[in-house]
Design a protein around this motif. Structure first.
Motif, PDB file in Angstrom:
ATOM      1  N   UNK A   1       0.828  -1.208   0.000  1.00  0.00           N
ATOM      2  CA  UNK A   1       0.000   0.000   0.000  1.00  0.00           C
ATOM      3  C   UNK A   1       0.863   1.258   0.000  1.00  0.00           C
ATOM      4  N   UNK A   2       0.270   2.322  -0.513  1.00  0.00           N
ATOM      5  CA  UNK A   2       0.865   3.646  -0.418  1.00  0.00           C
ATOM      6  C   UNK A   2      -0.137   4.547   0.298  1.00  0.00           C
ATOM      7  N   UNK A   3       0.208   5.804   0.477  1.00  0.00           N
ATOM      8  CA  UNK A   3      -0.655   6.717   1.215  1.00  0.00           C
ATOM      9  C   UNK A   3      -1.995   6.913   0.496  1.00  0.00           C
ATOM     10  N   UNK A   4      -3.072   6.949   1.268  1.00  0.00           N
ATOM     11  CA  UNK A   4      -4.394   7.235   0.729  1.00  0.00           C
ATOM     12  C   UNK A   4      -5.133   6.039   0.174  1.00  0.00           C
ATOM     13  N   UNK A   5      -4.531   4.861   0.213  1.00  0.00           N
ATOM     14  CA  UNK A   5      -5.199   3.673  -0.325  1.00  0.00           C
ATOM     15  C   UNK A   5      -5.988   2.998   0.801  1.00  0.00           C
TER      16      UNK A   5
ATOM     17  N   UNK B   1      15.910   8.776   0.516  1.00  0.00           N
ATOM     18  CA  UNK B   1      16.903   8.430   1.525  1.00  0.00           C
ATOM     19  C   UNK B   1      16.575   9.060   2.874  1.00  0.00           C
ATOM     20  N   UNK B   2      15.939  10.230   2.862  1.00  0.00           N
ATOM     21  CA  UNK B   2      15.461  10.807   4.120  1.00  0.00           C
ATOM     22  C   UNK B   2      14.416   9.888   4.754  1.00  0.00           C
ATOM     23  N   UNK B   3      13.516   9.385   3.925  1.00  0.00           N
ATOM     24  CA  UNK B   3      12.483   8.461   4.414  1.00  0.00           C
ATOM     25  C   UNK B   3      13.111   7.220   5.012  1.00  0.00           C
ATOM     26  N   UNK B   4      14.098   6.668   4.321  1.00  0.00           N
ATOM     27  CA  UNK B   4      14.736   5.452   4.825  1.00  0.00           C
ATOM     28  C   UNK B   4      15.473   5.714   6.128  1.00  0.00           C
ATOM     29  N   UNK B   5      16.168   6.835   6.225  1.00  0.00           N
ATOM     30  CA  UNK B   5      16.850   7.186   7.472  1.00  0.00           C
ATOM     31  C   UNK B   5      15.851   7.262   8.631  1.00  0.00           C
ATOM     32  N   UNK B   6      14.692   7.883   8.390  1.00  0.00           N
ATOM     33  CA  UNK B   6      13.684   7.973   9.449  1.00  0.00           C
ATOM     34  C   UNK B   6      13.162   6.590   9.814  1.00  0.00           C
ATOM     35  N   UNK B   7      12.976   5.751   8.809  1.00  0.00           N
ATOM     36  CA  UNK B   7      12.523   4.377   9.044  1.00  0.00           C
ATOM     37  C   UNK B   7      13.502   3.624   9.944  1.00  0.00           C
ATOM     38  N   UNK B   8      14.797   3.750   9.659  1.00  0.00           N
ATOM     39  CA  UNK B   8      15.809   3.070  10.473  1.00  0.00           C
ATOM     40  C   UNK B   8      15.817   3.635  11.888  1.00  0.00           C
ATOM     41  N   UNK B   9      15.764   4.969  11.998  1.00  0.00           N
ATOM     42  CA  UNK B   9      15.775   5.581  13.323  1.00  0.00           C
ATOM     43  C   UNK B   9      14.583   5.128  14.156  1.00  0.00           C
ATOM     44  N   UNK B  10      13.391   5.163  13.577  1.00  0.00           N
ATOM     45  CA  UNK B  10      12.204   4.743  14.322  1.00  0.00           C
ATOM     46  C   UNK B  10      12.287   3.263  14.703  1.00  0.00           C
ATOM     47  N   UNK B  11      12.701   2.415  13.747  1.00  0.00           N
ATOM     48  CA  UNK B  11      12.764   0.970  13.999  1.00  0.00           C
ATOM     49  C   UNK B  11      13.753   0.665  15.115  1.00  0.00           C
ATOM     50  N   UNK B  12      14.889   1.357  15.099  1.00  0.00           N
ATOM     51  CA  UNK B  12      15.899   1.150  16.128  1.00  0.00           C
ATOM     52  C   UNK B  12      15.420   1.637  17.485  1.00  0.00           C
ATOM     53  N   UNK B  13      14.813   2.819  17.516  1.00  0.00           N
ATOM     54  CA  UNK B  13      14.402   3.396  18.801  1.00  0.00           C
ATOM     55  C   UNK B  13      13.311   2.570  19.470  1.00  0.00           C
TER      56      UNK B  13
ATOM     57  N   UNK C   1       7.121   2.817   5.155  1.00  0.00           N
ATOM     58  CA  UNK C   1       6.938   1.737   4.182  1.00  0.00           C
ATOM     59  C   UNK C   1       6.097   2.220   3.000  1.00  0.00           C
ATOM     60  N   UNK C   2       5.024   2.949   3.288  1.00  0.00           N
ATOM     61  CA  UNK C   2       4.172   3.460   2.204  1.00  0.00           C
ATOM     62  C   UNK C   2       4.958   4.374   1.278  1.00  0.00           C
ATOM     63  N   UNK C   3       5.786   5.216   1.869  1.00  0.00           N
ATOM     64  CA  UNK C   3       6.603   6.125   1.056  1.00  0.00           C
ATOM     65  C   UNK C   3       7.574   5.345   0.175  1.00  0.00           C
TER      66      UNK C   3
ATOM     67  N   UNK D   1      16.994   0.402  -1.621  1.00  0.00           N
ATOM     68  CA  UNK D   1      16.565   0.933  -0.330  1.00  0.00           C
ATOM     69  C   UNK D   1      15.561  -0.006   0.325  1.00  0.00           C
ATOM     70  N   UNK D   2      14.600  -0.521  -0.443  1.00  0.00           N
ATOM     71  CA  UNK D   2      13.610  -1.457   0.100  1.00  0.00           C
ATOM     72  C   UNK D   2      14.291  -2.720   0.619  1.00  0.00           C
ATOM     73  N   UNK D   3      15.274  -3.223  -0.106  1.00  0.00           N
ATOM     74  CA  UNK D   3      15.973  -4.418   0.366  1.00  0.00           C
ATOM     75  C   UNK D   3      16.673  -4.179   1.695  1.00  0.00           C
ATOM     76  N   UNK D   4      17.208  -2.986   1.877  1.00  0.00           N
ATOM     77  CA  UNK D   4      17.796  -2.658   3.173  1.00  0.00           C
ATOM     78  C   UNK D   4      16.720  -2.507   4.245  1.00  0.00           C
TER      79      UNK D   4
END
Length: 548
Positions: free
Chosen positions: A158-162, A434-446, A489-491, A512-515
């Motif tokens: 899914x993406x946003x709004x679906x 890459x900003x989105x992925x960085x936030x994803x990693x930060x949130x997942x880690x925290x 993930x949606x992004x 990026x998705x594979x990471x």
């Protein structure tokens, strides 16, 4: 066992006064892969010859399958078994034909499978195809558990709004949890899916799991199963050779730097990078990425838990200079590490080969940017500063997550076959993907590390920041941060099914998705990198035990 931490003089800076740095458990593997002995050359040749024969047998199956439902099931099976890499052109042509062709829009399993495969191959198909499966009360109509499982997996693309896919996840999750309470031939598949939706599984881990599932499938094709097992075993041999090399390098690094306080996780580092790029042609890339991950881990442990602020800032300045003469800035216990870092990056020029040695410039830049983010965090820590908003926090902490460093480094090291300066410069401009992925990693880690890291003098996590900003409870803050993970993930999916900024190759968002899949794998139940007992069995299945 990790080497003992060297004695340090008072002139090298006082140790942190509040609490001693955390003690990381020793390596679970030691020198296990140093003693790896591959099969003899004739044995390997026999395995490879047999694999070639089976590959062509399976190719005939691909060429001779025309019925849409069987074709989609076949492509899905090839992907999950890790065999799709050998039939990329054939599969691409078939999926293009599938995209252009009519199909039975009343078959939920077929519609779900078609949606899943087209989206995972970059086609921007509409989620509205699922609206016809809802009744007047908003419930989904289905014929069997297999269809609802297929819908569940498709909905996670899914993406946003679906909204229809958001609703499908809620509905299918509830239904599948109910099925697990009963006896079902799909119990193993359902359990795996509820733990990790298919789209979010690291390919190498999914390959190992799926071979076992397919082996017990009454409709399995014997040639495909045999090829899958043989292919896995051949890959395992390659991975063990790489682990042998990387463990030897790690031992040499420790002998020269003697940084025994850092996490001794070289096998887990390799496993992480292997999850992001498992294909055989990326052997050099995996080795380079694992070495970079090792340096990142040591740097993180110096900045985060062991080094004083003065020592950490000295190291940051030396890395910014990137020159052997900068050792004069460093305390004695860091000098060996720093020189080994420079030597290893010099060796990357040779490992990348002719025409790609200039990629090392980009690898250095990615690491230097991470160190810069570490220094900004030090200022927060030393000032006991809690950012006023989550956005302010992420302005630094997202970049310090290491996500950009690893994802960009993988592309600079050859993953995806991208080698254009324009793309590399675009990546260094830190685009939204890459900003989105960085936030994803930060949130997942925290989510999994926040409480552990608050022991001592670590700066406030995104969770504590959100609690301060909104006056929220820990429970509410965790829920909000998990919602941000889902939004990330949606992004990322959106970047994969539409043209990325400036028409960049599709290999960029998919890397990026594979990471992201590997991050999900490592932080699923906790910080499995720091406390790696959680993934020991998984590593054993991938690198120690062949499939018979």
């Amino acid at each position: 066992m990790a080497p003992e931490t060297p004695a340090r003089s008072s002139t090298e800076g006082a140790r942190k006064a509040s609490l001693p740095p955390p003690t990381f458990h020793p390596s679970l593997w030691g020198g296990f892969f140093l003693t790896y002995k591959p099969p003899t050359a004739p044995q390997c040749a026999c395995m490879e010859e047999k694999a070639e024969v089976l590959k062509e047998e399976v190719r005939k199956i691909v060429k001779n399958t025309h019925e849409l439902s069987k074709l989609l099931d076949l492509i899905m099976t090839l992907q999950r078994l890790g065999l799709d890499i050998y039939y990329e052109n054939d599969i691409n042509e078939l999926l293009h034909s599938v995209y252009k062709s009519d199909y039975n829009e009343e078959d939920l399993h077929l519609v779900s499978l078609r949606f899943y495969l087209l989206r995972t191959n970059g086609y921007d198909v509409s989620a509205d195809v699922f609206l016809r499966f809802k009744d007047d009360e908003g419930n989904f109509m289905f014929d069997d558990t297999r269809s609802i499982l297929s819908l569940y997996n498709a909905a996670y693309l899914r993406t946003h709004g679906e909204r229809v896919l958001d609703e499908a996840i809620i509905f299918t999750t509830s239904h599948l949890e109910g099925v697990l309470q009963q006896s079902s031939p799909l119990a193993n598949e359902i359990s795996l899916a509820l733990e990790t939706p298919l789209f979010r599984r690291a390919r190498i881990v999914e390959m190992r799991s799926c071979i076992h599932i397919y082996d017990n499938d009454a409709t399995k094709n014997d040639a495909m199963l045999e090829f899958a097992k043989l292919n896995f075993n051949l890959l395992q041999l390659l991975y063990c050779e790489e682990l042998n090399k990387i463990t030897l390098w790690w031992k040499e690094l420790h002998d020269e730097s003697k940084l025994g306080f850092s996490r001794d996780r070289i096998v887990e580092m390799y496993f992480w990078m292997n999850g992001a790029c498992y294909e055989p042609q990326y052997s050099n890339s995996r080795i380079i990425l694992t070495k970079i991950t090792a340096f990142m881990t040591i740097l993180d442990d110096i900045f985060d838990t062991y080094g004083t602020t003065e020592e950490s800032m000295q190291l940051a300045e030396a890395i910014n200079r990137w020159n052997g003469s900068a050792t004069e800035l460093l305390p004695s216990y860091i000098k060996g590490f720093y020189l080994y870092l420079l030597k290893t990056f010099d060796s990357f020029e040779y490992e990348l080969g002719p025409g790609k040695s200039h990629h090392v410039h980009y690898l250095k830049e990615a690491l230097m940017r991470l160190v810069q983010a570490y220094t900004e965090e030090l200022k927060w820590r030393d000032g006991n500063y809690v950012p006023k908003t989550l956005d302010e926090h992420l302005g630094v902490s997202a970049r310090s997550s290491g996500g950009f460093t690893l994802a960009s480094a993988s592309l600079f090291a050859g993953v995806g076959g991208i080698a254009t300066t324009d793309t590399f410069e675009w990546i260094l401009n830190y685009p939204q993907l890459f900003k989105t992925f960085d936030m994803f990693v930060r949130f997942s880690n925290d989510i999994v590390s926040s409480q552990r890291e608050q022991v001592g003098d670590h700066y406030a996590s995104t969770i504590q920041c959100y609690m301060e900003e909104h006056g929220a409870t820990l429970k509410d803050a965790l829920k909000k941060i998990k919602d941000h993970v889902e939004d990330s993930w949606k992004d990322m999916v959106r970047h994969c099914v539409t043209s990325t900024e400036q028409q960049q190759p599709l290999a960029v968002p998919w890397t990026v998705v594979n990471f992201a899949r590997t991050v999900n794998n490592m932080y699923k139940r906790g910080d499995a990198f720091t406390s790696s007992h959680e993934i020991k069995e998984m590593i054993t299945l991938l690198y120690v035990e062949p499939i018979y």
